[in-house]
Structure formats: structure tokens, C-alpha cells
Design a protein around this motif. Structure first.
Motif, PDB file in Angstrom:
ATOM      1  N   LEU A 284       0.957  -1.208   0.097  1.00 26.71           N
ATOM      2  CA  LEU A 284      -0.067  -0.002  -0.123  1.00 26.71           C
ATOM      3  C   LEU A 284       0.781   1.242  -0.145  1.00 26.71           C
TER       4      LEU A 284
ATOM      5  N   ALA B 273       2.224   1.891  -3.522  1.00 23.37           N
ATOM      6  CA  ALA B 273       1.265   2.471  -4.160  1.00 23.37           C
ATOM      7  C   ALA B 273       1.488   3.966  -4.142  1.00 23.37           C
ATOM      8  N   ALA B 274       1.697   4.294  -2.903  1.00 23.55           N
ATOM      9  CA  ALA B 274       1.718   5.850  -2.597  1.00 23.55           C
ATOM     10  C   ALA B 274       3.183   6.460  -3.088  1.00 23.55           C
TER      11      ALA B 274
ATOM     12  N   ARG C 161      -3.333  12.826   0.187  1.00 23.17           N
ATOM     13  CA  ARG C 161      -2.634  11.989  -1.129  1.00 23.17           C
ATOM     14  C   ARG C 161      -2.169  10.519  -0.610  1.00 23.17           C
TER      15      ARG C 161
ATOM     16  N   ASP D  90      -5.536   8.702  -0.154  1.00 21.59           N
ATOM     17  CA  ASP D  90      -6.101   8.502  -1.624  1.00 21.59           C
ATOM     18  C   ASP D  90      -5.311   7.151  -2.071  1.00 21.59           C
ATOM     19  N   ALA D  91      -4.198   7.274  -1.970  1.00 22.48           N
ATOM     20  CA  ALA D  91      -3.334   6.121  -2.698  1.00 22.48           C
ATOM     21  C   ALA D  91      -3.431   4.957  -1.966  1.00 22.48           C
TER      22      ALA D  91
ATOM     23  N   ALA E 257      -6.331   4.195  -0.582  1.00 29.18           N
ATOM     24  CA  ALA E 257      -7.644   3.546  -1.114  1.00 29.18           C
ATOM     25  C   ALA E 257      -7.602   2.886  -2.300  1.00 29.18           C
ATOM     26  N   SER E 258      -6.710   3.349  -3.429  1.00 27.41           N
ATOM     27  CA  SER E 258      -6.676   2.864  -4.535  1.00 27.41           C
ATOM     28  C   SER E 258      -6.141   1.529  -4.662  1.00 27.41           C
ATOM     29  N   ALA E 259      -5.156   1.273  -3.733  1.00 25.54           N
ATOM     30  CA  ALA E 259      -4.382   0.149  -3.717  1.00 25.54           C
ATOM     31  C   ALA E 259      -5.165  -1.038  -2.726  1.00 25.54           C
ATOM     32  N   THR E 260      -5.999  -0.584  -1.918  1.00 26.92           N
ATOM     33  CA  THR E 260      -6.500  -1.540  -0.998  1.00 26.92           C
ATOM     34  C   THR E 260      -7.394  -2.767  -1.664  1.00 26.92           C
TER      35      THR E 260
ATOM     36  N   LYS F 161      -9.860  -5.352  -2.705  1.00 27.15           N
ATOM     37  CA  LYS F 161     -11.489  -5.343  -2.273  1.00 27.15           C
ATOM     38  C   LYS F 161     -11.940  -6.640  -2.031  1.00 27.15           C
TER      39      LYS F 161
END
Length: 212
Positions: free
Chosen positions: A18, A21-22, A201, A204-205, A207-210, A212
Motif C-alpha cells: 500500500l 502504491a503511494a 494524497r 487516496d493512494a 484507498a486505490s491500492a486496498t 477489495k
């Protein structure tokens, strides 16, 4: 500087993708380094290594701007002074009630017996049994929970279960699931106001990489 509080082990390992991803990579390996503050490839981000149960305390009181902690730890600690913007869906397991394989838990509950329960998670256990209308005496332990029923200290335990192999090896069985557990991102409320852009930031990064 943004400070992220993590605990060693599974949460640390599963948070690394994660962070990546950030755009953040931790430069030290906590298993080989003795450092408690780890540098990253970003001069603006550092990681502090603390006990899992201390992560919410560091975030609440500003020792860290954000952290990753299990749902179990957060319920026990409470969320004063923190936001919980994301369930990261990592370090998944479950909280369960377990007893000796020769203890008739269902009969004890049906008869309205008062049972002794050993656990580190007293808030969660108290709420669970209260919701069921079961009378319990809670005994707080900090480790080796499986010993409590084996020595007669308690009738049951409430503990985290992943594979169930440790229970089986100690002649214990799961009799009830209390809740599913995963790790959450928590953010200090004051930090989110003072460092809004860089923290947003990162959130959000994450969240995108979490998963699902």
C-alpha cells in the motif's frame, strides 16, 4: 514530516504494498535493523515501529500522524482524536470464543450458567456476551490464552483466530465467531487539518491500492 505508526510482523508486511502504491518505500528492514524510526525514500515520510496495541495511542496523541491497527485494537482503545477513513482489508482474521473440546458450551449457555472467560479483549468480550444475555466473569490475560481453559483458570477464551491450528494443538475448539477482524487506517484529527494535502494524497493512494 509525516509519521506513520506500524507494528512489526503481518501488519508491517501487508502495509508495504500500500505504501508502494503511494510511492513510498521503507529503506530499513525491521527484522534486521534495531532502529525504531525507519527512513523511507521520501524525505517527508518516516515510519515508527511500536507495539500493535500502542498504535492508536501514538496517533491519538500526535506521536504519529497516521497508523495502521487491527479492528480489535481500535475497539479496545476507542477512537477519540482519530479518524478511521479506510478498512485496508489486510491482516484478516476473526475473533472467536473457544473452549476445551470436552466442555459443553451450548449446554452451559442454555442453562444460564455463569462462565469464566479469559481474554485480552475485555471490551469486545463484555459487549458480545452482554448482547447475548450471557453472564460472564472476565479474566484479563496478555498472552498464552489457550492455557486458561487447560489449567481450569477459565471455561472459555475470546481470542484472535487465523488458521485454528493453535487451538487444535491445545485440544480447544471454536464455538462462536464474535467478529471479523481486519486492519484499518487511522489518522490524527489535528494532523489532517495541519497537513491536509500530503495526508489526503496518502489516504487516496492507500484507498486505490486496498484489496477489495
Amino acid at each position: 514530516m509525516i509519521t506513520l505508526a506500524l507494528s512489526k510482523g503481518r501488519i508491517f508486511e501487508e502495509t508495504l504494498p500500500l505504501l508502494k502504491a503511494a510511492g513510498i518505500e521503507v529503506l530499513d528492514n525491521p527484522e534486521t535493523s534495531r532502529k525504531l524510526i525507519l527512513a523511507t525514500n521520501s524525505p517527508e515520510v518516516q515510519v515508527v515501529l511500536v507495539r500493535a496495541s500502542d498504535v492508536p495511542t501514538y496517533v491519538q496523541y500526535g506521536g504519529a500522524d497516521l497508523g495502521v491497527a487491527g479492528r480489535d485494537v481500535l475497539i479496545e482503545h476507542g477512537l477519540d482524536g482519530m479518524y478511521q477513513p479506510l478498512d485496508l482489508n489486510i491482516a484478516r482474521c476473526r475473533m472467536s470464543v473457544a473452549v476445551r473440546d470436552d466442555f459443553d458450551y451450548a449446554a452451559a449457555i442454555k442453562q444460564g450458567s455463569r462462565i469464566r472467560v479469559a481474554t485480552k479483549y475485555t471490551q469486545i468480550a463484555r459487549q458480545h456476551f452482554s448482547d447475548k444475555g450471557v453472564h460472564v466473569d472476565l479474566i484479563k490475560l496478555y498472552g498464552s490464552m489457550e492455557l486458561a481453559p487447560l489449567t481450569g483458570l477459565a471455561d472459555a477464551i475470546v481470542d484472535l483466530v487465523s488458521t485454528g491450528n493453535t487451538l487444535k494443538a491445545n485440544h480447544l475448539v471454536e464455538v462462536e465467531k464474535v467478529m471479523e477482524i481486519s486492519s484499518r487506517l487511522v489518522v490524527n484529527q489535528a494532523a489532517l487539518k495541519l497537513k491536509r494535502e500530503p495526508l489526503r494524497r496518502m489516504i487516496d493512494a492507500f484507498a486505490s491500492a486496498t484489496p477489495k
